[in-house]
Write an enzyme that holds these catalytic residues in place. Structure first.
Site, short mmCIF file in Angstrom:
data_model
loop_
_atom_site.label_atom_id
_atom_site.label_comp_id
_atom_site.label_asym_id
_atom_site.label_seq_id
_atom_site.Cartn_x
_atom_site.Cartn_y
_atom_site.Cartn_z
N ASP A 139 51.30 108.79 8.78
CA ASP A 139 50.98 110.04 8.65
C ASP A 139 49.83 110.41 9.97
OD1 ASP A 139 50.09 112.53 7.78
OD2 ASP A 139 49.58 111.81 5.81
N ASP B 277 53.03 119.92 3.50
CA ASP B 277 53.32 119.32 1.97
C ASP B 277 53.69 120.16 1.24
OD1 ASP B 277 51.55 117.43 3.57
OD2 ASP B 277 49.96 117.40 2.31
#
Ligand code: GLA
Length: 463
Positions: free
Chosen positions: A228, A288
């Site tokens: 990430d 997200d």
């Protein structure tokens, strides 16, 4: 666990400076009061928006008593201690390597399926919960339906030892033992890190330790890495992302263990064009997901243009599933599951599989729907017809069948009529299977008509 550095300066009747943790570097632009009782408010630009934090505090001796002021009022009381000048500064920058193609690891020939801790548990994930989830993956039938990876997201990380080896924090006493446990259930295990010095939640990232961490993961028995971008924002430009991701791609291959490589950088810099070249098996295509119809439909229905980039071994990832997390109706979750399957998206469940309703289990383990997702040809569906909020997406399958999804994005029920030709099917089908009703339907000519609930779908497999 999250270490925040406040660099505050008193200038006349104003307080200026910065507040930093991980990828967050806020500049103070508002202040009231002085050392005895002050409020500072600071902003940072990120991903095209502005994030803001507010702290209230007072100086007591050498310590600063503080609380972060959120939307619901002040958070817990905290104390900030004076540190030597320079502590909390970013580590020196490591130049990214020159580009070269990373060899295909041969994994993920169909979209990865499994579970991930983030959507439901966020920073509350621990060893006992992962074990409980692994048990439930078996007892609920999730494993046998194809969900293989049990993935630990952010907040497992502890400190590095004197040799630089990463250790889990106290929530995960023994990562190797946990991996052994998950493997003993016939499952695989995944983990999470960042190319930056810190992860999104402020835990230790892999910056400068890529090969060492890959070797550690391999020694623990890790089968999947979600990597990430997070803390790398502070050190690298977007144009350097490919080289930075390539570094871990090389490191995973060098580890000698089969580890699926999941890139998470929110779909920046057309990652679908270079994801395979850095050894990526999947890459996030956007920001997200949330457990809401708005989020799921906004993400899911905007994937059309990315269809050319997905293929066996290398998948577009519109983010993990929210099915069963409570923010949507079963009808909406059926649409979520259908759309992700049409998109050949990774199916990474994000709910508490230890406690799911029969309806949710039935949605997640519908084998006829999963078979669309897992189709060997790996073609991502395209939108072939649209009328207002009604859409038809279709996808060619390996055996010559076609998957046809009839979506009604409007809130009210609708009867949707279409011609097979509009769904890319030249002749009247000889067999139409409704994959949610598990029933064969009559075909009676060049047109077809279905009743689709509001926010719902009718998913067909057509021969
Ligand atoms: C980012 C990712 C999420 C999750 C969190 C964890 O926001 O996009 O999927 O991994 O970080 O901190």
């Amino acid at each position: 666990m999250r270490r925040t550095y406040l660099h505050l300066k008193q200038q006349g009747d104003r307080i200026t400076g910065t507040i930093r943790w991980t990828l967050h570097l806020y500049s103070i632009d508002k202040s009231t009061g002085g050392p005895d009782n002050f409020t500072v408010s600071a902003a940072m630009p990120i991903l095209g928006t502005e994030r803001r934090v507010t702290y209230r505090g007072r100086l007591v001796g050498a310590d600063l008593q503080l609380a972060e002021i959120g939307a619901d009022g002040p958070g817990p009381a905290m104390v900030a201690h004076r540190v030597p000048e320079g502590e909390g500064a970013l580590p020196p920058r490591i130049e990214p390597p020159p580009l070269h193609p990373v060899r295909d690891n041969g994994l993920a020939r169909t979209p990865p399926m499994g579970w991930n801790s983030w959507n439901k548990f966020a920073n509350r994930i621990d060893d006992a919960t992962v074990r409980g989830i692994a048990d439930a993956m078996v007892s609920s039938g999730m494993r046998d339906a194809g969900y293989l990876y049990v993935n630990i997201d952010d907040t497992w990380e502890g400190e590095r030892d004197a040799q630089g080896n990463i250790h889990p924090n106290q929530k995960f006493p023994d990562m190797k033992a946990l991996a052994d446990y998950v493997h003993s259930k016939g499952l695989k295990i995944g983990i999470y890190s960042s190319p930056g010095p810190d992860t999104c939640e402020g835990y230790e990232g892999s910056y400068g330790h890529e090969e060492q961490d890959a070797r550690t993961y391999a020694a623990w028995g890790i089968d999947y890495l979600k990597y990430d971008w997070c803390g790398a924002f502070t050190l690298y430009k977007d144009s350097e992302m490919q080289a930075v991701y390539q570094k871990m791609g090389d490191a995973l291959l060098a580890s000698g263990r089969d580890i699926v490589y999941s890139l998470c950088q929110y779909g920046l810099v057309d990652v679908w064009k270079w994801g395979p070249a850095v050894g990526g098996n999947l890459w996030r295509t956007g920001t997200d997901i949330r457990d809401s119809w708005d989020s799921v439909s906004r993400i899911g229905f905007s994937q059309d243009r990315l269809a050319p980039y997905t293929r066996p071994g290398h998948w577009n990832d519109p983010d993990m599933l929210e099915v069963g997390n409570g923010g949507m109706t079963d009808t909406e979750y059926r649409t979520h599951m259908s759309l992700w399957s049409m998109l050949a998206a990774p199916l990474i469940a994000g709910n508490d599989v230890r406690n799911m309703s029969p309806a949710i289990r039935e949605i997640l383990t519908n084998r006829e729907v999963i078979a669309i997702d897992q189709d060997k040809a790996g073609h991502q569906a395209k939108r072939v017809w649209q009328s207002g909020q009604q859409e038809i997406w279709s996808r060619a399958l390996a055996d010559g069948d076609t998957a046809v999804a009839v979506f009604n994005r409007a809130p009210q029920d609708a009867r949707i009529m279409f011609r097979w030709a509009d769904a890319g099917i030249p002749k009247t089908p000889s067999c139409i299977r409704d994959l949610w009703r598990h029933a064969d339907q009559e075909a009676s000519g060049p047109e077809y008509s279905v009743e689709v609930p509001g926010h719902g779908v009718v998913l067909l497999r057509v021969h």
